[in-house]
Motif scaffolding. Structure first.
Motif, PDB file in Angstrom:
ATOM      1  N   ILE A 156       0.832  -1.202   0.000  1.00  0.00           N
ATOM      2  CA  ILE A 156       0.000   0.000   0.000  1.00  0.00           C
ATOM      3  C   ILE A 156       0.870   1.255   0.000  1.00  0.00           C
ATOM      4  O   ILE A 156       0.586   2.236  -0.707  1.00  0.00           O
ATOM      5  CB  ILE A 156      -0.953  -0.003   1.219  1.00  0.00           C
ATOM      6  CG1 ILE A 156      -1.980  -1.138   1.094  1.00  0.00           C
ATOM      7  CG2 ILE A 156      -1.654   1.338   1.370  1.00  0.00           C
ATOM      8  CD1 ILE A 156      -2.908  -1.028  -0.089  1.00  0.00           C
ATOM      9  N   ALA A 157       1.941   1.238   0.797  1.00  0.00           N
ATOM     10  CA  ALA A 157       2.847   2.390   0.839  1.00  0.00           C
ATOM     11  C   ALA A 157       3.478   2.640  -0.523  1.00  0.00           C
ATOM     12  O   ALA A 157       3.635   3.795  -0.950  1.00  0.00           O
ATOM     13  CB  ALA A 157       3.927   2.165   1.898  1.00  0.00           C
ATOM     14  N   ALA A 191       0.818   4.261  -2.747  1.00  0.00           N
ATOM     15  CA  ALA A 191       0.561   5.645  -2.356  1.00  0.00           C
ATOM     16  C   ALA A 191       1.730   6.565  -2.707  1.00  0.00           C
ATOM     17  O   ALA A 191       1.528   7.739  -3.041  1.00  0.00           O
ATOM     18  CB  ALA A 191       0.288   5.724  -0.857  1.00  0.00           C
ATOM     19  N   PRO A 210      -1.212   8.764 -11.380  1.00  0.00           N
ATOM     20  CA  PRO A 210      -2.185   7.713 -11.042  1.00  0.00           C
ATOM     21  C   PRO A 210      -2.951   7.217 -12.270  1.00  0.00           C
ATOM     22  O   PRO A 210      -3.433   8.018 -13.071  1.00  0.00           O
ATOM     23  CB  PRO A 210      -3.138   8.416 -10.069  1.00  0.00           C
ATOM     24  CG  PRO A 210      -2.408   9.618  -9.587  1.00  0.00           C
ATOM     25  CD  PRO A 210      -1.519  10.039 -10.701  1.00  0.00           C
ATOM     26  N   THR A 267      -2.971   2.017  -9.561  1.00  0.00           N
ATOM     27  CA  THR A 267      -3.618   2.391  -8.293  1.00  0.00           C
ATOM     28  C   THR A 267      -4.699   1.377  -7.902  1.00  0.00           C
ATOM     29  O   THR A 267      -4.544   0.634  -6.932  1.00  0.00           O
ATOM     30  CB  THR A 267      -4.215   3.807  -8.391  1.00  0.00           C
ATOM     31  OG1 THR A 267      -3.179   4.731  -8.759  1.00  0.00           O
ATOM     32  CG2 THR A 267      -4.810   4.228  -7.053  1.00  0.00           C
ATOM     33  N   MET A 276      -5.313   2.397   5.690  1.00  0.00           N
ATOM     34  CA  MET A 276      -5.405   2.459   4.238  1.00  0.00           C
ATOM     35  C   MET A 276      -6.389   3.544   3.808  1.00  0.00           C
ATOM     36  O   MET A 276      -6.067   4.384   2.957  1.00  0.00           O
ATOM     37  CB  MET A 276      -5.835   1.109   3.671  1.00  0.00           C
ATOM     38  CG  MET A 276      -5.849   1.073   2.155  1.00  0.00           C
ATOM     39  SD  MET A 276      -6.256  -0.549   1.472  1.00  0.00           S
ATOM     40  CE  MET A 276      -8.021  -0.598   1.782  1.00  0.00           C
ATOM     41  N   ASN A 286      -5.200   7.080   4.435  1.00  0.00           N
ATOM     42  CA  ASN A 286      -3.952   7.455   3.763  1.00  0.00           C
ATOM     43  C   ASN A 286      -4.277   8.512   2.711  1.00  0.00           C
ATOM     44  O   ASN A 286      -4.803   8.209   1.642  1.00  0.00           O
ATOM     45  CB  ASN A 286      -3.328   6.210   3.114  1.00  0.00           C
ATOM     46  CG  ASN A 286      -1.967   6.474   2.534  1.00  0.00           C
ATOM     47  OD1 ASN A 286      -1.725   7.502   1.908  1.00  0.00           O
ATOM     48  ND2 ASN A 286      -1.056   5.526   2.716  1.00  0.00           N
ATOM     49  N   ARG A 287      -3.964   9.767   3.022  1.00  0.00           N
ATOM     50  CA  ARG A 287      -4.358  10.879   2.152  1.00  0.00           C
ATOM     51  C   ARG A 287      -3.719  10.772   0.777  1.00  0.00           C
ATOM     52  O   ARG A 287      -4.377  11.034  -0.243  1.00  0.00           O
ATOM     53  CB  ARG A 287      -3.985  12.211   2.818  1.00  0.00           C
ATOM     54  CG  ARG A 287      -4.313  13.439   1.985  1.00  0.00           C
ATOM     55  CD  ARG A 287      -5.782  13.540   1.631  1.00  0.00           C
ATOM     56  NE  ARG A 287      -6.631  13.674   2.799  1.00  0.00           N
ATOM     57  CZ  ARG A 287      -7.939  13.905   2.758  1.00  0.00           C
ATOM     58  NH1 ARG A 287      -8.550  13.970   1.578  1.00  0.00           N
ATOM     59  NH2 ARG A 287      -8.636  14.016   3.857  1.00  0.00           N
ATOM     60  N   ALA A 288      -2.469  10.358   0.725  1.00  0.00           N
ATOM     61  CA  ALA A 288      -1.799  10.241  -0.572  1.00  0.00           C
ATOM     62  C   ALA A 288      -2.466   9.166  -1.429  1.00  0.00           C
ATOM     63  O   ALA A 288      -2.642   9.328  -2.645  1.00  0.00           O
ATOM     64  CB  ALA A 288      -0.324   9.910  -0.370  1.00  0.00           C
ATOM     65  N   LEU A 289      -2.871   8.084  -0.780  1.00  0.00           N
ATOM     66  CA  LEU A 289      -3.534   7.008  -1.515  1.00  0.00           C
ATOM     67  C   LEU A 289      -4.903   7.464  -2.002  1.00  0.00           C
ATOM     68  O   LEU A 289      -5.272   7.223  -3.164  1.00  0.00           O
ATOM     69  CB  LEU A 289      -3.675   5.778  -0.604  1.00  0.00           C
ATOM     70  CG  LEU A 289      -4.251   4.518  -1.242  1.00  0.00           C
ATOM     71  CD1 LEU A 289      -3.366   4.013  -2.363  1.00  0.00           C
ATOM     72  CD2 LEU A 289      -4.430   3.422  -0.174  1.00  0.00           C
ATOM     73  N   ASP A 298      -5.846  10.488  -2.599  1.00  0.00           N
ATOM     74  CA  ASP A 298      -5.659  11.469  -3.672  1.00  0.00           C
ATOM     75  C   ASP A 298      -5.445  10.776  -5.011  1.00  0.00           C
ATOM     76  O   ASP A 298      -5.918  11.261  -6.053  1.00  0.00           O
ATOM     77  CB  ASP A 298      -4.468  12.382  -3.361  1.00  0.00           C
ATOM     78  CG  ASP A 298      -4.771  13.388  -2.243  1.00  0.00           C
ATOM     79  OD1 ASP A 298      -5.964  13.568  -1.921  1.00  0.00           O
ATOM     80  OD2 ASP A 298      -3.819  13.976  -1.688  1.00  0.00           O
ATOM     81  N   ARG A 299      -4.751   9.656  -4.996  1.00  0.00           N
ATOM     82  CA  ARG A 299      -4.542   8.913  -6.243  1.00  0.00           C
ATOM     83  C   ARG A 299      -5.865   8.307  -6.737  1.00  0.00           C
ATOM     84  O   ARG A 299      -6.170   8.317  -7.933  1.00  0.00           O
ATOM     85  CB  ARG A 299      -3.484   7.819  -6.051  1.00  0.00           C
ATOM     86  CG  ARG A 299      -2.071   8.365  -5.836  1.00  0.00           C
ATOM     87  CD  ARG A 299      -1.048   7.248  -5.703  1.00  0.00           C
ATOM     88  NE  ARG A 299      -0.827   6.561  -6.980  1.00  0.00           N
ATOM     89  CZ  ARG A 299       0.030   6.970  -7.921  1.00  0.00           C
ATOM     90  NH1 ARG A 299       0.733   8.093  -7.757  1.00  0.00           N
ATOM     91  NH2 ARG A 299       0.170   6.278  -9.035  1.00  0.00           N
TER      92      ARG A 299
END
Length: 669
Positions: free
Chosen positions: A41-42, A45, A51, A56, A104, A107-110, A112-113
């Protein structure tokens, strides 16, 4: 030390190597699988590439492969064959897995994707568009848009709910496992041989000196049906109704209250007026008002029928010289006597024609005639000595592995269910499912089923077909991954084939002589198909309306008081109880699956009555064209489209409640 859960599996069809798996393997395997999932997941992200659906959404589909594999084995075993070590690990895992899920979706970065892919959704179609929509919905409904204290609080709420759901299940299992009522030989008077045999077998399993009655439904229900000892019926019924409410360490009333309060808080944090509004949003029903409308349309005719039946049973009881009102522990006894008198149908005479073996053969035969499936027995070993396995093929090609775990035991939670140790998908590889049906039938030599037991077996096999015939690319929409009020359609629809005369003529054969069920008995059995449906419908709808009331407004401080208030408002008949009272309402409190959703069996029943009518209109219960449509648009499609769109593709229209009322014999009630 080697860990069979982490080593490559070289077993046939990729089955778990059950004989090599030890309880102590699960903890380390979960640690490794969680670490691997977090790393995956990391990486998704933090990817430098722009993306896309592939890097993704599709990447997330495969990110938890190891965790899915370990979980698929563990949670099947924890429900069907618990041990103290497994129960302890369940309690330990509940907050850990909840924390991982929150990590999960928080996770803001995830997210956002995911949002970036969502913005370009017009370029996607079919399964990809649907899977993207569902992933984004999952993130948003899990709180991905929350920040700060609200996000942290939602994470804490979900973690606590996971712990409480596990506690509720284990409390219920403990009560069901520990209680039994010893019977003297004189107490067996009036009981058919199959009930006596089941009581003796249960006594052996419990280590008692003689026969016993347990809280296993396949034993306690026939005891209540046949025992002339009203005092013993009352004692057994009281214990059955008191599961989870004995004022001891396993009492579930406080657990239920806390669950309801936290669900209400969860919904409010996400901006919903109530938990019912939150929960029903992605379902076919959409709103609490739509659910209530369906249930109340069924309630009134069902209640009228039940009250008319109660008057007949009360008169029978008075004729026996029993004073006082008809009670809940009397209903099944006098109803069984009435059924025998009015329909000349004696369950003790019926059971020899409904052996477990013959009903398994019937379920397999129907699947063969409808969908071309064939079943070949596998040698095992599986996770318990009672479990049986089959390879499922079509035209020589492997379709699935099917496991049947049919007998009650103290290590198994009550009820019946279908699960998948491995779900179907095509992404990454052509993965075929491993599907499990679990029941709680009384073990015997042979095991003889009631007609209700046989319906349960067909029901769960309908779920299994939904898993086995799944034909989608993405695991997220595989098999039974559909709206909760749509998931019961395949299972309840499959029950109808047990009512097809040619199925019973072929398979309902006496276990000793092989003779088919006598034609007059078969006719009486089918004629009695709607017998006592007032009772069955009232006990179900009452449970569904209590479930809805719990979640439709502010959480009740005292769920038992609200339960009583709802039942009083409905005018619940005195001699009928809820099918699942709050302290043992596992559908609603052992997890979020059926919370605000117990109605879904009836919502699906509206469709299953109409769906089987498609076969009747074709003039053949095995019409190949209708079966092909059923497979294409329902059984193989998973959650690839909205449930309503799938049903419309199959049937061409949506049904009304009339078919349900007719099927239950309540249309003239």
């Amino acid at each position: 030390m080697p860990n069979a859960l982490l080593d490559p599996w070289t077993t046939p069809f990729g089955l778990p190597p059950f004989a090599a798996i030890r309880d102590e393997d699960f903890g380390p395997a979960f640690d490794v699988a969680l670490a691997e999932a977090r790393a995956n997941i990391a990486a998704i992200a933090g990817a430098a590439e722009a993306p896309t659906f592939a890097n993704t959404i599709a990447a997330m589909e495969l990110a938890e492969a190891a965790l899915d594999r370990v979980s698929g084995v563990f949670y099947n075993l924890a429900g069907a064959d618990s041990t103290p070590a497994r129960e302890a690990l369940q309690r330990d895992l509940a907050p850990k897995l909840s924390a991982f899920a929150s990590e999960m979706t928080n996770n803001r970065a995830l997210f956002d994707r995911v949002e970036a892919v969502w913005q370009g959704r017009e370029a996607l179609a079919g399964e990809e568009r649907r899977v993207l929509e569902l992933y984004r919905q999952m993130f948003v409904r899990s709180g991905a848009k929350l920040e700060g204290e609200a996000a942290a609080r939602l994470t804490a709420v979900k973690s606590r709910l996971a712990v409480l759901g596990t506690q509720f299940s284990q409390n219920l299992l403990a009560d069901e496992r520990e209680w039994f009522m010893e019977l003297a030989e004189a107490d067996l008077e009036g009981l058919p041989d199959f009930v006596r045999d089941a009581a003796r077998a249960a006594g052996v399993e419990k280590g008692a000196s003689g026969p016993v009655v347990t809280l296993n439904r396949s034993l306690i229900v026939p005891f209540l049906q046949f025992s002339p000892r009203r005092d013993l019926r009352q004692k057994a019924y009281a214990a059955w109704g008191a599961r989870g409410a004995n004022g001891n360490a396993t009492d579930n009333r406080g657990v239920a209250a806390e669950i309801l309060a936290l669900r209400d808080e969860r919904a409010k944090l996400l901006g919903y007026a109530s938990f019912a509004d939150y929960k029903l949003e992605p379902e076919m029903a959409k709103t609490p008002a739509a659910v209530r409308d369906l249930l109340l349309r069924v309630w009134e005719p069902a209640k009228r029928q039940a009250e008319a039946d109660a008057a007949v049973l009360q008169a029978m009881m008075a004729a026996d010289g029993v004073n006082g009102p008809l009670e809940a522990w009397d209903w099944r006894y006098y109803s069984e006597k009435r059924r025998k008198a009015e329909h000349d149908l004696d369950e003790a005479a019926l059971k020899p024609y409904l052996s477990l073996e013959s009903m398994i053969a019937a379920a397999f035969d129907c699947a063969n005639r409808l969908f071309g499936l064939e079943f070949r027995a596998l040698p095992g070993p599986f996770y318990h000595a009672d479990v049986r396995g089959w390879e499922v093929t079509r035209k020589g090609a492997h379709v699935a592995v099917f496991l049947g775990d049919y007998f009650a035991r103290g290590s198994k939670r009550s009820g019946a269910w279908c699960s998948a140790m491995r779900s179907q998908r095509k992404l990454g590889a052509d993965v075929r499912p491993i599907v499990v049906n679990v029941c709680n039938f009384a073990k015997g030599t042979p095991s003889l089923l009631s007609y209700d037991d046989a319906r349960t077996m067909f029901h769960e096999f309908g779920h299994a077909l939904h898993q086995m015939l799944s034909d989608v690319t993405y695991g997220f929409i595989s098999g039974t991954s559909v709206a909760r009020d749509f998931v019961e359609l395949p299972s309840q629809l499959y029950e109808h084939w047990l009512e097809v005369p040619q199925v019973l003529e072929r398979h309902a054969r006496h276990w000793q002589t092989g003779e088919p069920m006598p034609a007059d008995m078969l006719k009486r059995l089918l004629a009695a198909g709607t017998y006592d449906q007032g009772f069955a419908t009232v006990e179900f709808v009452a449970s569904a309306l209590v479930d809805l009331a719990f979640h439709e407004g502010a959480a009740p401080a005292d769920p038992m008081a609200m339960q009583a208030q709802v039942l009083e408002g409905l005018g619940m008949p005195r001699a009928i109880s809820m099918r699942h009272a709050t302290p043992h309402f596992a559908h609603v409190f052992s997890g979020d699956g059926y919370s605000s959703g117990y109605y879904s069996y009836m919502w699906s029943e509206v469709m299953d009555a109409d769906a089987f009518a498609a076969f009747e209109e074709a003039g053949d219960a095995f019409d190949p064209a209708v079966a092909a449509r059923l497979e294409k648009f329902i059984l193989s499609a998973g959650g690839s489209q909205e449930a309503e769109a799938l049903y419309l593709a199959f049937r061409g229209r949506m049904p009304g409640v009339e078919a349900l009322l007719k099927g239950r014999g309540l249309d003239a009630a």
